[in-house]
Design a protein around this motif. Structure first.
Motif, PDB file in Angstrom:
ATOM      1  N   VAL A 172       0.844  -1.194   0.000  1.00 27.17           N
ATOM      2  CA  VAL A 172       0.000   0.000   0.000  1.00 27.17           C
ATOM      3  C   VAL A 172       0.879   1.244   0.000  1.00 27.17           C
ATOM      4  O   VAL A 172       1.873   1.319   0.731  1.00 27.17           O
ATOM      5  N   LEU A 173       0.500   2.214  -0.827  1.00 28.87           N
ATOM      6  CA  LEU A 173       1.204   3.497  -0.911  1.00 28.87           C
ATOM      7  C   LEU A 173       0.258   4.613  -0.464  1.00 28.87           C
ATOM      8  O   LEU A 173      -0.820   4.776  -1.027  1.00 28.87           O
ATOM      9  N   ILE A 174       0.658   5.365   0.560  1.00 28.18           N
ATOM     10  CA  ILE A 174      -0.095   6.536   1.010  1.00 28.18           C
ATOM     11  C   ILE A 174       0.560   7.780   0.423  1.00 28.18           C
ATOM     12  O   ILE A 174       1.749   8.026   0.634  1.00 28.18           O
ATOM     13  N   VAL A 175      -0.221   8.567  -0.323  1.00 27.74           N
ATOM     14  CA  VAL A 175       0.292   9.791  -0.949  1.00 27.74           C
ATOM     15  C   VAL A 175      -0.480  10.962  -0.336  1.00 27.74           C
ATOM     16  O   VAL A 175      -1.617  11.238  -0.715  1.00 27.74           O
ATOM     17  N   GLU A 176       0.143  11.637   0.613  1.00 32.44           N
ATOM     18  CA  GLU A 176      -0.533  12.680   1.396  1.00 32.44           C
ATOM     19  C   GLU A 176       0.505  13.662   1.921  1.00 32.44           C
ATOM     20  O   GLU A 176       1.479  13.252   2.553  1.00 32.44           O
ATOM     21  N   ASP A 177       0.296  14.974   1.656  1.00 34.16           N
ATOM     22  CA  ASP A 177       1.306  15.958   2.057  1.00 34.16           C
ATOM     23  C   ASP A 177       1.097  16.501   3.463  1.00 34.16           C
ATOM     24  O   ASP A 177       1.972  17.195   3.984  1.00 34.16           O
ATOM     25  N   ASP A 178      -0.022  16.196   4.113  1.00 36.66           N
ATOM     26  CA  ASP A 178      -0.256  16.620   5.493  1.00 36.66           C
ATOM     27  C   ASP A 178       0.188  15.486   6.419  1.00 36.66           C
ATOM     28  O   ASP A 178      -0.429  14.416   6.426  1.00 36.66           O
ATOM     29  N   PRO A 179       1.259  15.698   7.206  1.00 39.72           N
ATOM     30  CA  PRO A 179       1.789  14.608   8.043  1.00 39.72           C
ATOM     31  C   PRO A 179       0.759  14.037   9.008  1.00 39.72           C
ATOM     32  O   PRO A 179       0.736  12.829   9.251  1.00 39.72           O
TER      33      PRO A 179
END
Length: 228
Positions: free
Chosen positions: A4-11
């Motif tokens: 699974v790859l999580i792509v999210e710029d908010d930590p």
């Protein structure tokens, strides 16, 4: 192993997505990668197999919609669940054109997140078999979760989740009877303890029956099959 790859710029949001995911897929069965921008996500997707992408839209360098466009151009087609604040027609259309599995508007609840990931796991499990699929198998893939769950009771005993019950039911249907708790847990990608709770419920509601299988070595084994 589920990649699974999580792509999210908010930590903070990324951490929540990871926490939610680990409540659904056991850590031992999960290979998780995270990135905070679309360009790096594409680089990862070109280099390694990914089963599921949890994708935001508004990100630096490359938006989620641009990532989807590039994936189609490159003919890379992981399953994608959009997790985003973008609810305008253009972004939704880009997601539909790609064929995303689901589209969740932030802020979303864990139950809604679990519904999406459970749908992915059902599809992933069904498509692992290389043989032809029966109509009932296709119905499970293409029917909406709400329609699938309409035959289940509206209320369950305390400690049981409707979505997890659906997940166990979907996982055990293709299993060759009689099957064990371990067989069911591996198919549903849940812990043995959680899986047994749902198998016990299905016995109590006369959907399953159980028997004892005596082994040459070790303790007897409880095995299950669908009731006639």
């Amino acid at each position: 192993m589920m990649n699974v790859l999580i792509v999210e710029d908010d930590p903070m949001v990324s951490a929540i997505n990871q926490q939610y995911l680990k409540k659904i897929i056991p850590s031992a069965q999960l290979s998780l990668t995270k990135t905070d921008n679309g360009a790096h996500a594409l680089s990862i997707l070109k280099q390694q197999p990914v089963d599921l992408v949890l994708l935001d839209v508004y990100m630096p360098k490359l938006s989620g919609s641009e990532v989807l466009t590039e994936l189609m151009r490159l003919e890379i087609h992981p399953q994608v669940i959009m997790l985003t604040a973008a609810n305008d027609t253009d972004h939704v259309k880009a997601a539909i054109d790609y064929g995303v599995l689901d589209y969740l508007i932030k802020p979303f609840t864990f139950d809604r997140f679990e519904q999406s990931v459970t749908k992915f796991l059902q599809i992933h499990q069904s498509l692992k078999n290389t043989g032809p699929l029966a109509q009932k198998d296709l119905d499970q893939l293409f029917t909406t979760p709400s329609a699938q769950s309409s035959q289940l009771p509206q209320t369950l005993p305390k400690g049981l989740s409707r979505l997890s019950l659906e997940r166990v039911l979907t996982a055990i249907q293709p299993l060759q009877a009689p099957f064990s708790v371990q067989d069911a847990a591996q198919a549903a990608k849940l812990s043995r303890i959680s899986t047994k709770k749902y198998l016990d419920y299905l016995i109590d509601t006369h959907q399953l029956s159980s028997s004892i299988k005596y082994l040459a070595v070790g303790r007897p084994l409880t095995v299950y099959k669908f009731a006639n």
